[in-house]
Scaffold this motif. Structure first.
Motif, PDB file in Angstrom:
ATOM      1  N   GLU A   9       8.146 -18.188  73.310  1.00 17.47           N
ATOM      2  CA  GLU A   9       9.008 -17.032  73.066  1.00 17.47           C
ATOM      3  C   GLU A   9       8.427 -16.099  72.007  1.00 17.47           C
ATOM      4  OE1 GLU A   9      12.906 -18.445  72.085  1.00 17.47           O
ATOM      5  OE2 GLU A   9      12.726 -20.129  73.482  1.00 17.47           O
ATOM      6  N   ASN A  10       7.705 -16.662  71.057  1.00 17.93           N
ATOM      7  CA  ASN A  10       7.153 -15.842  69.973  1.00 17.93           C
ATOM      8  C   ASN A  10       5.819 -16.444  69.539  1.00 17.93           C
ATOM      9  OD1 ASN A  10       6.660 -14.251  67.694  1.00 17.93           O
ATOM     10  ND2 ASN A  10       8.816 -14.193  67.111  1.00 17.93           N
ATOM     11  N   TYR A  11       4.767 -15.649  69.628  1.00 21.24           N
ATOM     12  CA  TYR A  11       3.441 -16.074  69.192  1.00 21.24           C
ATOM     13  C   TYR A  11       3.171 -15.697  67.739  1.00 21.24           C
ATOM     14  CZ  TYR A  11       2.280 -16.711  74.171  1.00 21.24           C
ATOM     15  OH  TYR A  11       2.259 -17.119  75.489  1.00 21.24           O
ATOM     16  N   PHE A  12       4.046 -14.910  67.141  1.00 23.27           N
ATOM     17  CA  PHE A  12       3.838 -14.362  65.800  1.00 23.27           C
ATOM     18  C   PHE A  12       2.456 -13.711  65.717  1.00 23.27           C
ATOM     19  CE2 PHE A  12       7.262 -17.382  65.048  1.00 23.27           C
ATOM     20  CZ  PHE A  12       8.124 -16.610  64.287  1.00 23.27           C
ATOM     21  N   GLU A  13       2.188 -12.862  66.679  1.00 27.02           N
ATOM     22  CA  GLU A  13       0.890 -12.212  66.778  1.00 27.02           C
ATOM     23  C   GLU A  13       0.578 -11.313  65.592  1.00 27.02           C
ATOM     24  OE1 GLU A  13       0.995 -10.213  70.518  1.00 27.02           O
ATOM     25  OE2 GLU A  13       0.487 -12.012  71.656  1.00 27.02           O
ATOM     26  N   CYS A  15       2.902 -20.815  67.573  1.00 25.94           N
ATOM     27  CA  CYS A  15       3.528 -20.650  68.891  1.00 25.94           C
ATOM     28  C   CYS A  15       4.897 -21.321  68.892  1.00 25.94           C
ATOM     29  CB  CYS A  15       2.652 -21.245  69.988  1.00 25.94           C
ATOM     30  SG  CYS A  15       1.227 -20.245  70.437  1.00 25.94           S
ATOM     31  N   PHE A  16       5.940 -20.528  69.138  1.00 29.13           N
ATOM     32  CA  PHE A  16       7.316 -21.030  69.100  1.00 29.13           C
ATOM     33  C   PHE A  16       7.938 -20.894  70.486  1.00 29.13           C
ATOM     34  CE2 PHE A  16      11.876 -20.382  68.800  1.00 29.13           C
ATOM     35  CZ  PHE A  16      12.269 -21.396  67.937  1.00 29.13           C
ATOM     36  N   GLY A  17       8.542 -21.967  70.960  1.00 27.22           N
ATOM     37  CA  GLY A  17       9.175 -21.902  72.273  1.00 27.22           C
ATOM     38  C   GLY A  17       9.645 -23.260  72.742  1.00 27.22           C
ATOM     39  N   THR A  18       9.661 -23.419  74.059  1.00 26.49           N
ATOM     40  CA  THR A  18      10.135 -24.649  74.687  1.00 26.49           C
ATOM     41  C   THR A  18       8.955 -25.368  75.332  1.00 26.49           C
ATOM     42  OG1 THR A  18      12.289 -23.643  75.132  1.00 26.49           O
ATOM     43  CG2 THR A  18      11.724 -25.607  76.388  1.00 26.49           C
ATOM     44  N   PHE A  19       8.888 -26.667  75.093  1.00 29.33           N
ATOM     45  CA  PHE A  19       7.779 -27.470  75.595  1.00 29.33           C
ATOM     46  C   PHE A  19       8.331 -28.599  76.479  1.00 29.33           C
ATOM     47  CE2 PHE A  19       6.508 -25.560  71.638  1.00 29.33           C
ATOM     48  CZ  PHE A  19       5.201 -25.148  71.843  1.00 29.33           C
ATOM     49  N   LYS A  20       7.777 -28.706  77.675  1.00 28.20           N
ATOM     50  CA  LYS A  20       8.104 -29.811  78.567  1.00 28.20           C
ATOM     51  C   LYS A  20       7.023 -30.865  78.402  1.00 28.20           C
ATOM     52  CE  LYS A  20       9.123 -30.922  83.421  1.00 28.20           C
ATOM     53  NZ  LYS A  20       9.176 -30.375  84.810  1.00 28.20           N
ATOM     54  N   LEU A  21       7.414 -32.062  78.014  1.00 30.56           N
ATOM     55  CA  LEU A  21       6.471 -33.107  77.661  1.00 30.56           C
ATOM     56  C   LEU A  21       6.613 -34.309  78.577  1.00 30.56           C
ATOM     57  CD1 LEU A  21       7.206 -33.166  73.811  1.00 30.56           C
ATOM     58  CD2 LEU A  21       5.489 -31.764  74.977  1.00 30.56           C
ATOM     59  N   PHE A  22       5.481 -34.888  78.929  1.00 35.03           N
ATOM     60  CA  PHE A  22       5.484 -36.198  79.575  1.00 35.03           C
ATOM     61  C   PHE A  22       5.434 -37.244  78.478  1.00 35.03           C
ATOM     62  CE2 PHE A  22       2.793 -39.800  81.017  1.00 35.03           C
ATOM     63  CZ  PHE A  22       3.733 -40.391  81.857  1.00 35.03           C
ATOM     64  N   ALA A  23       6.441 -38.104  78.436  1.00 39.33           N
ATOM     65  CA  ALA A  23       6.529 -39.127  77.402  1.00 39.33           C
ATOM     66  C   ALA A  23       5.857 -40.400  77.891  1.00 39.33           C
ATOM     67  CB  ALA A  23       7.991 -39.394  77.045  1.00 39.33           C
ATOM     68  N   GLY A  24       4.633 -40.626  77.420  1.00 41.03           N
ATOM     69  CA  GLY A  24       3.926 -41.848  77.758  1.00 41.03           C
ATOM     70  C   GLY A  24       4.350 -42.989  76.855  1.00 41.03           C
ATOM     71  N   LYS A  25       3.688 -44.113  76.993  1.00 39.77           N
ATOM     72  CA  LYS A  25       4.063 -45.290  76.213  1.00 39.77           C
ATOM     73  C   LYS A  25       3.817 -45.076  74.725  1.00 39.77           C
ATOM     74  CE  LYS A  25       3.373 -50.296  76.012  1.00 39.77           C
ATOM     75  NZ  LYS A  25       2.668 -51.465  76.601  1.00 39.77           N
ATOM     76  N   ASN A  26       2.689 -44.410  74.405  1.00 35.31           N
ATOM     77  CA  ASN A  26       2.329 -44.257  72.996  1.00 35.31           C
ATOM     78  C   ASN A  26       2.111 -42.814  72.563  1.00 35.31           C
ATOM     79  OD1 ASN A  26       2.187 -47.143  72.472  1.00 35.31           O
ATOM     80  ND2 ASN A  26       0.305 -47.141  73.691  1.00 35.31           N
ATOM     81  N   SER A  27       2.257 -41.852  73.477  1.00 31.34           N
ATOM     82  CA  SER A  27       1.996 -40.465  73.113  1.00 31.34           C
ATOM     83  C   SER A  27       2.683 -39.519  74.078  1.00 31.34           C
ATOM     84  CB  SER A  27       0.481 -40.191  73.115  1.00 31.34           C
ATOM     85  OG  SER A  27      -0.043 -40.337  74.420  1.00 31.34           O
ATOM     86  N   TYR A  28       2.701 -38.247  73.708  1.00 34.99           N
ATOM     87  CA  TYR A  28       3.236 -37.189  74.574  1.00 34.99           C
ATOM     88  C   TYR A  28       2.073 -36.380  75.141  1.00 34.99           C
ATOM     89  CZ  TYR A  28       7.769 -37.942  72.261  1.00 34.99           C
ATOM     90  OH  TYR A  28       8.931 -38.478  71.767  1.00 34.99           O
ATOM     91  N   THR A  29       2.299 -35.831  76.329  1.00 31.93           N
ATOM     92  CA  THR A  29       1.365 -34.889  76.926  1.00 31.93           C
ATOM     93  C   THR A  29       2.162 -33.658  77.345  1.00 31.93           C
ATOM     94  OG1 THR A  29      -0.078 -36.645  77.759  1.00 31.93           O
ATOM     95  CG2 THR A  29      -0.302 -34.476  78.773  1.00 31.93           C
TER      96      THR A  29
END
Length: 217
Positions: free
Chosen positions: A77-81, A56-70
């Motif tokens: 944009e492209n699943y390479f199906e 899965c290729f595209g743009t990801f909005k992440l919550f940046a926690g203290k020790n990890s991302y969510t």
């Protein structure tokens, strides 16, 4: 106020965690290889369901926690199906993902390698270029991007066409890399050199090679 970051990248792999979550490894242009949780994404009705699969290729909005991302949102944009119906192409693609996972590091910007990966995956889905040639191109150009390319091997008797192909692969714009074909003899020399370089510069076993070798031998 929540601290969000937006990155562009591709999912390299994912694994289940807890009852309903995925933990995904994403190769991003801005922050290299990161690990991010996709909460409840294993539920079919979840907002992130199907958006953190490998390729899965595209743009990801992440919550940046203290020790990890969510992962909060994903715009794919492209699943390479096409790989779902192409086992051979999927095996080559999985090898490319694993090789990128080997090269990239967290907080290490690597846009060129990500772009090479994207163009290479698209080339695997084309019928006019052999998958083995796509692999050779990907491996050699990745060495160039990572600053490890040793040049054309000295002391080996190589066809002029092989030398020309290596020069083209290592210097051409990425969008021109997959625009040529080679004779079986030249491809054989290129394949051999590529594998010699892999054995020299990759210091760990690559699991995806076991499946890939079924198609190449």
């Amino acid at each position: 106020m929540e601290d969000f970051v937006v990155v562009r990248g591709i999912v390299l792999k994912h694994a289940p965690v807890g009852d309903y979550d995925w933990v995904a490894t994403i190769f991003t242009a801005e922050r290299g290889k990161i690990t991010a949780f996709a909460r409840s994404a294993r539920k079919p009705s979840a907002k992130l369901s199907g958006l953190v699969e490998p390729f899965c290729f595209g743009t990801f909005k992440l919550f940046a926690g203290k020790n990890s991302y969510t992962i909060a949102e994903a715009d794919i944009e492209n699943y390479f199906e096409g790989f779902r119906a192409d086992l051979e192409g999927a095996c080559y693609g999985t090898f490319f993902l694993e090789l990128c996972s080997f090269y990239t590091r967290e907080n290490n910007e690597d846009k060129d390698l990500l772009n090479l990966l994207y163009f290479s995956l698209k080339a695997l889905l084309k019928e006019n270029i052999p998958n083995r040639l796509v692999r050779c191109i990907f491996e050699l150009r990745a060495l160039v991007i990572e600053g490890e390319y040793p040049g054309i091997p000295e002391g080996q008797k190589l066809l002029d066409s092989t030398r020309y192909a290596m020069g083209f692969i290592t210097t051409s714009p990425l969008n021109k890399l997959f625009s040529f074909s080679l004779s079986e003899e030249v491809l054989g020399e290129l394949d051999r050199i590529t594998k010699e370089y892999r054995n020299t510069y990759i210091d760990r076993p690559l699991k995806s090679l076991e499946m890939l070798e079924i198609f190449e031998y």
